[in-house]
Design a protein around this motif. Sequence first.
Motif, PDB file in Angstrom:
ATOM      1  N   UNK A   1       2.074  -0.122  -5.817  1.00  0.00           N
ATOM      2  CA  UNK A   1       2.551  -1.505  -5.807  1.00  0.00           C
ATOM      3  C   UNK A   1       4.066  -1.534  -5.606  1.00  0.00           C
ATOM      4  N   UNK A   2       4.766  -0.565  -6.202  1.00  0.00           N
ATOM      5  CA  UNK A   2       6.231  -0.496  -6.054  1.00  0.00           C
ATOM      6  C   UNK A   2       6.617  -0.279  -4.590  1.00  0.00           C
ATOM      7  N   UNK A   3       5.868   0.563  -3.885  1.00  0.00           N
ATOM      8  CA  UNK A   3       6.174   0.799  -2.476  1.00  0.00           C
ATOM      9  C   UNK A   3       5.903  -0.451  -1.640  1.00  0.00           C
ATOM     10  N   UNK A   4       4.843  -1.170  -1.961  1.00  0.00           N
ATOM     11  CA  UNK A   4       4.551  -2.423  -1.252  1.00  0.00           C
ATOM     12  C   UNK A   4       5.694  -3.408  -1.452  1.00  0.00           C
ATOM     13  N   UNK A   5       6.194  -3.507  -2.675  1.00  0.00           N
ATOM     14  CA  UNK A   5       7.335  -4.392  -2.958  1.00  0.00           C
ATOM     15  C   UNK A   5       8.587  -3.897  -2.246  1.00  0.00           C
ATOM     16  N   UNK A   6       8.751  -2.588  -2.163  1.00  0.00           N
ATOM     17  CA  UNK A   6       9.909  -2.025  -1.460  1.00  0.00           C
ATOM     18  C   UNK A   6       9.910  -2.428   0.016  1.00  0.00           C
ATOM     19  N   UNK A   7       8.753  -2.349   0.662  1.00  0.00           N
ATOM     20  CA  UNK A   7       8.670  -2.671   2.086  1.00  0.00           C
ATOM     21  C   UNK A   7       8.730  -4.166   2.368  1.00  0.00           C
ATOM     22  N   UNK A   8       8.135  -4.967   1.502  1.00  0.00           N
ATOM     23  CA  UNK A   8       7.995  -6.397   1.817  1.00  0.00           C
ATOM     24  C   UNK A   8       8.618  -7.344   0.794  1.00  0.00           C
ATOM     25  N   UNK A   9       9.074  -6.836  -0.328  1.00  0.00           N
ATOM     26  CA  UNK A   9       9.605  -7.740  -1.346  1.00  0.00           C
ATOM     27  C   UNK A   9       8.456  -8.455  -2.035  1.00  0.00           C
ATOM     28  N   UNK A  10       8.467  -9.762  -1.973  1.00  0.00           N
ATOM     29  CA  UNK A  10       7.434 -10.567  -2.626  1.00  0.00           C
ATOM     30  C   UNK A  10       6.171 -10.659  -1.766  1.00  0.00           C
ATOM     31  N   UNK A  11       5.101 -11.076  -2.394  1.00  0.00           N
ATOM     32  CA  UNK A  11       3.820 -11.230  -1.699  1.00  0.00           C
ATOM     33  C   UNK A  11       3.948 -12.206  -0.523  1.00  0.00           C
ATOM     34  N   UNK A  12       4.717 -13.269  -0.690  1.00  0.00           N
ATOM     35  CA  UNK A  12       4.897 -14.243   0.394  1.00  0.00           C
ATOM     36  C   UNK A  12       5.450 -13.587   1.653  1.00  0.00           C
ATOM     37  N   UNK A  13       6.356 -12.625   1.481  1.00  0.00           N
ATOM     38  CA  UNK A  13       6.919 -11.929   2.641  1.00  0.00           C
ATOM     39  C   UNK A  13       5.861 -11.069   3.330  1.00  0.00           C
ATOM     40  N   UNK A  14       4.986 -10.460   2.546  1.00  0.00           N
ATOM     41  CA  UNK A  14       3.891  -9.681   3.121  1.00  0.00           C
ATOM     42  C   UNK A  14       2.913 -10.600   3.852  1.00  0.00           C
ATOM     43  N   UNK A  15       2.626 -11.755   3.281  1.00  0.00           N
ATOM     44  CA  UNK A  15       1.731 -12.710   3.944  1.00  0.00           C
ATOM     45  C   UNK A  15       2.345 -13.194   5.258  1.00  0.00           C
ATOM     46  N   UNK A  16       3.642 -13.464   5.245  1.00  0.00           N
ATOM     47  CA  UNK A  16       4.348 -13.888   6.457  1.00  0.00           C
ATOM     48  C   UNK A  16       4.284 -12.785   7.514  1.00  0.00           C
ATOM     49  N   UNK A  17       4.539 -11.545   7.103  1.00  0.00           N
ATOM     50  CA  UNK A  17       4.477 -10.410   8.034  1.00  0.00           C
ATOM     51  C   UNK A  17       3.065 -10.236   8.590  1.00  0.00           C
ATOM     52  N   UNK A  18       2.064 -10.490   7.758  1.00  0.00           N
ATOM     53  CA  UNK A  18       0.674 -10.374   8.195  1.00  0.00           C
ATOM     54  C   UNK A  18       0.360 -11.423   9.260  1.00  0.00           C
ATOM     55  N   UNK A  30      -3.422  -5.357  -5.696  1.00  0.00           N
ATOM     56  CA  UNK A  30      -4.710  -5.212  -5.019  1.00  0.00           C
ATOM     57  C   UNK A  30      -4.514  -4.772  -3.570  1.00  0.00           C
ATOM     58  N   UNK A  31      -3.562  -5.390  -2.890  1.00  0.00           N
ATOM     59  CA  UNK A  31      -3.284  -5.039  -1.492  1.00  0.00           C
ATOM     60  C   UNK A  31      -2.793  -3.595  -1.405  1.00  0.00           C
ATOM     61  N   UNK A  32      -1.872  -3.219  -2.276  1.00  0.00           N
ATOM     62  CA  UNK A  32      -1.335  -1.855  -2.277  1.00  0.00           C
ATOM     63  C   UNK A  32      -2.451  -0.839  -2.510  1.00  0.00           C
ATOM     64  N   UNK A  33      -3.341  -1.139  -3.457  1.00  0.00           N
ATOM     65  CA  UNK A  33      -4.468  -0.242  -3.723  1.00  0.00           C
ATOM     66  C   UNK A  33      -5.340  -0.045  -2.503  1.00  0.00           C
TER      67      UNK A  33
END
Length: 196
Positions: free
Chosen positions: A43-60, A34-37
Amino acid sequence: MPKIGMEPVRRKALIDATISAIGERGSLDVTMSEIAGRAGVSSALAHHYFGAKDELLFATMRHILAELNTDTRRAFSLAATPRQRVSAVVAVSFSDDQFQPQIIAAWLAFYVEAQKSTELRRLLRIYARRLHSNLMSGLTGILPRTEADRVAEATAALIDGLYIRRALKDGVPDARTAIALVEDYLETKLNGRSLP
């Protein structure tokens, strides 16, 4: 002209999309897909940049804190007196960049998630210490240290509480009213001890 790589742009787009998704949903119950969209990437690129969703939430959360810190530093550069420093912290907390529905919802969601996540809890402790320190940078020029510490704690609690009330869509309707409430409290505690 230097060429800017796409990675920082895409990372920022994913962070903005995370804030937007959390704001709309009102919780961290959003998927990487959903975030990638929302960010216009796979979604693959989002995982490439941040790994898991938790890492993206932490970065946010780190991004939100960095923006708050940058805005506070900018406001401090314009504050000529200790009292103005205190008011700058309050004004930045409720500025248009900070006190918007999506950011408010993200803060509330992060507070809830920090109960389970050591990393997010650490970031929230950093935020709390920084807020306290920023308030103390002005209050200690006005009040004795012990009293300044108590006023800083109460002011921080008011700021956080007004965010929570706003996130729950209850209470303070706008930033101007929130600033007025906090400033009224400060005036009663400072009781004319400082110049505006």
